[in-house]
Design a protein around this motif. Structure first.
Motif: not given
Length: 282
Positions: A125-150
């Motif tokens: 998800g994006e960096k705006k993702t709420p912390k509870p959802f991030i903490a509920a995952c084994d691994k969380f990946i920010y879309i921004e760092i995967l953005d090949k266009e950027t």
């Protein structure tokens, strides 16, 4: 024998209202680092105009679109459809893990439930993702760092980071890899986390294997990723912090495989200077 990581099967469930179609190739490539995306489904009200851009990516990547009408204005009914499908897949025992692509905190309870059943959960998800959802995952990946266009487009001059400065002092840390992205500074909180992780897996001599450090970091901070700070791997990140850590690389004669070890750098002991008039004292 335990199943290899690369053989793990993942169900990739995408909330189309929370991600752009231009990011899907990068997201699927990232999932393939952990296993095989054997089930790929995306949820939306496909009668809406804002999802028309998904048609070609769905065909290219063989993603199954799931139609979910919005029964009430302003409500996202796709969330419920995704959750129901996730539970059906869970009970079918077809996969070893789930990838939930969304920045919506509504999937927090789903991620918790899937992990309680022994499934690996990767959030994207994006960096705006709420912390509870991030903490509920084994691994969380920010879309921004995967953005090949950027990564391939130069930013305006004032946004190109000349250097990322360690906020607790010392020499400047210059990001490695793609110099065109904006990177987060490595601050005191992150350095304290790195030191704590090194200390917890270190041997009696203070040296800790990099692989063990990386595993512990992901457990403590699911969204930890060296790419957020401008480094493609964990090794160059530690090397950039040479005022805090020593890095040693060893390779075996037979395999030539390099093993990296990290040690917290000891602070030099302050030497007591002799007073200039010491000889005059009785």
């Amino acid at each position: 024998m335990a199943q290899e990581v690369e053989d793990l099967k993942f169900a990739v469930l995408i909330d189309a209202d929370n991600v752009s179609s231009s990011k899907i190739e990068s997201i699927l490539d990232e999932v393939k680092r952990y296993g095989i995306p054997s089930i790929k489904r995306i949820y939306a009200d496909w009668t809406k105009s804002h999802v028309t851009g998904w048609k070609e990516p769905l065909l290219t990547h063989a993603i199954t679109p799931i139609q979910q009408y919005s029964y009430t204005v302003g409500k996202n009914s796709s969330d419920s459809a995704l959750i129901i499908d996730a539970m059906d897949i869970l009970h079918s025992q077809q996969v070893d893990g789930f990838t939930i692509v969304s920045s919506d905190s509504d999937f927090t309870r789903l991620a918790i439930r899937l992990r309680e059943s022994g499934k690996m959960v990767i959030g994207v998800g994006e960096k705006k993702t709420p912390k509870p959802f991030i903490a509920a995952c084994d691994k969380f990946i920010y879309i921004e760092i995967l953005d090949k266009e950027t990564a391939t487009k130069p930013l305006p001059k004032e946004k190109i980071p000349v250097e990322t400065v360690d906020t607790i002092g010392g020499k400047p840390i210059k990001p490695a890899g793609q110099a065109m992205q904006e990177y987060e500074p490595i601050g005191r909180e992150m350095i304290d986390l790195l030191k704590a992780s090194v200390n917890d897996v270190a041997d009696e001599g203070g040296w800790a294997p990099l692989a063990a450090i990386g595993g512990l970091l992901n457990k403590r901070k699911p969204d930890f990723d060296p790419r957020v700070y401008g480094f493609s791997k964990l090794t160059p990140l530690f090397k950039s912090l040479d005022q805090h850590f020593d890095v040693e690389e060893k390779s075996t004669e037979k395999t030539k495989i390099k093993h990296v070890y990290i040690k917290i750098k000891e602070k030099p002991k302050a030497s007591r200077k002799k007073p200039k008039n010491a000889n005059m004292l009785h």
